[in-house]
Design a protein around this motif. Structure first.
Motif, mmCIF file in Angstrom:
data_model
loop_
_atom_site.group_PDB
_atom_site.id
_atom_site.type_symbol
_atom_site.label_atom_id
_atom_site.label_comp_id
_atom_site.label_asym_id
_atom_site.label_seq_id
_atom_site.Cartn_x
_atom_site.Cartn_y
_atom_site.Cartn_z
ATOM 1 N N LYS A 38 -4.984 9.093 -6.257
ATOM 2 C CA LYS A 38 -5.351 7.685 -6.409
ATOM 3 C C LYS A 38 -4.728 6.831 -5.310
ATOM 4 N N LEU A 39 -3.459 7.081 -5.023
ATOM 5 C CA LEU A 39 -2.779 6.325 -3.962
ATOM 6 C C LEU A 39 -3.424 6.599 -2.606
ATOM 7 N N HIS A 40 -3.777 7.844 -2.354
ATOM 8 C CA HIS A 40 -4.455 8.176 -1.110
ATOM 9 C C HIS A 40 -5.818 7.496 -1.036
ATOM 10 N N ALA A 41 -6.492 7.372 -2.174
ATOM 11 C CA ALA A 41 -7.814 6.748 -2.189
ATOM 12 C C ALA A 41 -7.763 5.286 -1.751
ATOM 13 N N ILE A 42 -6.644 4.625 -1.971
ATOM 14 C CA ILE A 42 -6.550 3.220 -1.550
ATOM 15 C C ILE A 42 -5.814 3.074 -0.221
ATOM 16 N N GLY A 43 -5.418 4.173 0.393
ATOM 17 C CA GLY A 43 -4.814 4.105 1.720
ATOM 18 C C GLY A 43 -3.303 4.125 1.752
ATOM 19 N N ILE A 44 -2.676 4.502 0.646
ATOM 20 C CA ILE A 44 -1.215 4.598 0.608
ATOM 21 C C ILE A 44 -0.851 6.074 0.745
ATOM 22 N N TYR A 45 -0.216 6.390 1.887
ATOM 23 C CA TYR A 45 0.084 7.774 2.211
ATOM 24 C C TYR A 45 1.570 8.050 2.428
ATOM 25 N N THR A 46 2.366 7.024 2.688
ATOM 26 C CA THR A 46 3.743 7.286 3.105
ATOM 27 C C THR A 46 4.763 6.596 2.203
ATOM 28 N N PHE A 47 5.975 7.115 2.256
ATOM 29 C CA PHE A 47 7.088 6.508 1.524
ATOM 30 C C PHE A 47 7.363 5.102 2.071
ATOM 31 N N ARG A 48 7.220 4.945 3.394
ATOM 32 C CA ARG A 48 7.487 3.648 4.020
ATOM 33 C C ARG A 48 6.569 2.561 3.436
ATOM 34 N N GLN A 49 5.305 2.893 3.231
ATOM 35 C CA GLN A 49 4.386 1.910 2.646
ATOM 36 C C GLN A 49 4.865 1.492 1.254
ATOM 37 N N ILE A 50 5.249 2.460 0.445
ATOM 38 C CA ILE A 50 5.701 2.143 -0.915
ATOM 39 C C ILE A 50 7.008 1.362 -0.873
ATOM 40 N N SER A 51 7.892 1.704 0.060
ATOM 41 C CA SER A 51 9.167 0.979 0.135
ATOM 42 C C SER A 51 8.969 -0.474 0.565
ATOM 43 N N ASN A 52 7.844 -0.793 1.166
ATOM 44 C CA ASN A 52 7.552 -2.169 1.596
ATOM 45 C C ASN A 52 6.855 -3.001 0.520
ATOM 46 N N PHE A 53 6.623 -2.424 -0.650
ATOM 47 C CA PHE A 53 5.949 -3.160 -1.729
ATOM 48 C C PHE A 53 6.758 -4.384 -2.141
ATOM 49 N N THR A 54 6.047 -5.504 -2.372
ATOM 50 C CA THR A 54 6.635 -6.671 -3.013
ATOM 51 C C THR A 54 6.171 -6.655 -4.467
ATOM 52 N N GLN A 55 6.643 -7.605 -5.240
ATOM 53 C CA GLN A 55 6.218 -7.678 -6.643
ATOM 54 C C GLN A 55 4.703 -7.841 -6.737
ATOM 55 N N GLU A 56 4.151 -8.645 -5.849
ATOM 56 C CA GLU A 56 2.700 -8.859 -5.834
ATOM 57 C C GLU A 56 1.966 -7.550 -5.527
ATOM 58 N N ASP A 57 2.484 -6.782 -4.555
ATOM 59 C CA ASP A 57 1.877 -5.499 -4.208
ATOM 60 C C ASP A 57 1.945 -4.530 -5.384
ATOM 61 N N ILE A 58 3.083 -4.514 -6.066
ATOM 62 C CA ILE A 58 3.242 -3.615 -7.213
ATOM 63 C C ILE A 58 2.196 -3.930 -8.282
ATOM 64 N N GLU A 59 2.037 -5.205 -8.577
ATOM 65 C CA GLU A 59 1.053 -5.599 -9.591
ATOM 66 C C GLU A 59 -0.362 -5.246 -9.156
ATOM 67 N N LYS A 60 -0.679 -5.488 -7.875
ATOM 68 C CA LYS A 60 -2.027 -5.213 -7.374
ATOM 69 C C LYS A 60 -2.307 -3.715 -7.375
ATOM 70 N N VAL A 61 -1.369 -2.913 -6.894
ATOM 71 C CA VAL A 61 -1.551 -1.458 -6.867
ATOM 72 C C VAL A 61 -1.649 -0.920 -8.285
ATOM 73 N N ASN A 62 -0.803 -1.426 -9.175
ATOM 74 C CA ASN A 62 -0.833 -1.007 -10.568
ATOM 75 C C ASN A 62 -2.207 -1.268 -11.178
ATOM 76 N N ASP A 63 -2.772 -2.422 -10.875
ATOM 77 C CA ASP A 63 -4.092 -2.779 -11.398
ATOM 78 C C ASP A 63 -5.173 -1.897 -10.783
ATOM 79 N N ILE A 64 -5.109 -1.695 -9.481
ATOM 80 C CA ILE A 64 -6.159 -0.936 -8.795
ATOM 81 C C ILE A 64 -6.158 0.531 -9.218
#
Length: 163
Positions: free
Chosen positions: A113-139
């Protein structure tokens, strides 16, 4: 008999200058009108190309004919990938993907699922803000609050440091 030499007229040079000026002005006007028409055509073409690009960005990437539930879910998630702010979290490709299953709480299907939306690396996840967490969680249609409870951002930051 008759000598019709226009250069013998008293105002011949004046007439030639006037014709030269009129020809120059007409050439300028015709060129200006032609240039404006070309500009309008190019602007129209640019607008249509921009619309086509916008349409391409909205179309789900690599939609496969849905034959099972997993494919349906992944296609649905892929269609919403443009909602994520990749300018903030960073871009990555499958070529430089990390094994996201190392993060506690991420299993094989969740990694897909994460790959389907373009999230492939630890660095991307480590850059999440609260808004990103909510958006990714929803998607990715994941349990609300699970990303925070499992501390994906912290785990990813530690894994980035280890690399």
């Amino acid at each position: 008999m008759f000598t019709l030499n226009p250069l013998n007229l008293a105002d011949a040079q004046m007439q030639q200058w006037i014709m030269l000026i009129v020809a120059g002005i007409l050439g300028f006007i015709i060129g200006y009108i032609s240039r404006q028409r070309t500009i309008r055509e190019l602007e129209g073409e640019l607008a249509s190309v921009e619309r086509a690009v916008d349409d391409c960005q909205r179309v789900p990437v690599a939609s496969v004919a849905a034959t099972d539930g997993e494919t349906l879910v992944l296609n649905r998630i892929r269609a919403r990938a443009n909602e994520i702010n990749f300018a903030r979290i960073g871009l990555a490709s499958p070529a430089n993907a990390d094994d996201l299953k190392v993060i506690v709480g991420v299993g094989p299907f969740l990694e897909k699922k994460l790959h389907a939306i373009g999230i492939y690396t630890f660095r991307q996840i480590s850059n999440f803000t609260q808004e990103d967490i909510e958006k990714v969680n929803d998607i990715i249609e994941f349990f609300p609050g699970r990303i925070e409870r499992d501390n994906w951002v912290g785990q990813a930051a530690q894994l980035v440091k280890k690399k």
